[in-house]
Design an enzyme around this catalytic site. Structure first.
Site, PDB file in Angstrom:
ATOM      1  N   ASP A 122      15.407  -6.937   8.881  1.00  0.00           N
ATOM      2  CA  ASP A 122      15.460  -8.369   8.573  1.00  0.00           C
ATOM      3  C   ASP A 122      16.741  -8.624   7.799  1.00  0.00           C
ATOM      4  OD1 ASP A 122      13.012  -8.993   9.765  1.00  0.00           O
ATOM      5  OD2 ASP A 122      11.875  -8.652   7.923  1.00  0.00           O
ATOM      6  N   ASP A 138      11.880 -13.052  14.646  1.00  0.00           N
ATOM      7  CA  ASP A 138      10.932 -13.845  13.863  1.00  0.00           C
ATOM      8  C   ASP A 138      11.123 -15.338  14.130  1.00  0.00           C
ATOM      9  OD1 ASP A 138       9.908 -11.525  12.669  1.00  0.00           O
ATOM     10  OD2 ASP A 138      11.258 -11.682  10.948  1.00  0.00           O
TER      11      ASP A 138
END
Length: 185
Positions: A122, A138
């Site tokens: 991420d 995401d």
């Protein structure tokens, strides 16, 4: 080749098209952000920040890798079933395919990381609300789910999805008829 198989193949091709930017941006994050301080894109709002997420979306359920494998595979099979059954001749159902594409590509993008690295990379951090660090996959899943909720609340009715329950009512009957006509050609 029947039209439903062609539909699945096109769907998978489009998923690859969406997965490529996800994987490229994650690789770029590893190469440029890992071990470094966060980089401001918009000071006090948006940052690039490298995080190795061993949990689910937005960092919840840390360390439950095998559960994620099973859940992801079940979700992917469910999405392929929806794509296979969704009527093509009725443009009313095109948003279902877009939603399925976004969620499928996002799930695969993060699944690739989970299987190959045991964590998901991420790197996007939205600071005003201290939002969890996230990635392109995401974004796909979140946008797909938001669109789905909005369409379920304001556009579709329960009976619009009879085709998924095997009912020959409404769209399902139209889909079967249209697909069989296309196969004959």
């Amino acid at each position: 080749m029947n039209s439903r198989i062609k539909r699945i193949l096109l769907f998978l091709f489009m998923a690859v098209v969406l997965i490529i930017p996800d994987q490229l941006t994650k690789q770029l994050a590893v190469e440029t952000l890992k071990g470094n301080e966060r980089i401001p894109i918009i000071r006090n709002v948006l940052y690039l920040l490298y995080v190795e997420n061993q949990g689910a979306a937005f960092g919840v359920f840390q360390g439950a890798q095998y559960a994620f494998y099973i859940i992801t595979i079940v979700v992917l099979i469910g999405i392929l079933y929806v794509v296979y059954k969704t009527p093509l001749k009725n443009k009313r159902y095109y948003p279902v395919l877009v939603i399925a594409e976004l969620v499928f590509a996002g799930a695969i993008g993060n699944f690739i990381d989970r299987v190959s690295q045991k964590y998901v990379v991420d790197f996007i951090y939205f600071s005003p609300i201290d939002f969890p660090v996230f990635n392109v996959a995401d974004i796909y899943v979140t946008c797909g789910c938001i669109i789905m909720v909005l369409l379920l609340l304001f556009y579709y009715k329960d009976e619009d999805f009879d085709y998924l329950r095997g009912s020959k009512k409404r769209a399902g009957a139209e889909s079967d008829k249209d697909d069989s006509l296309m196969e004959e050609k």
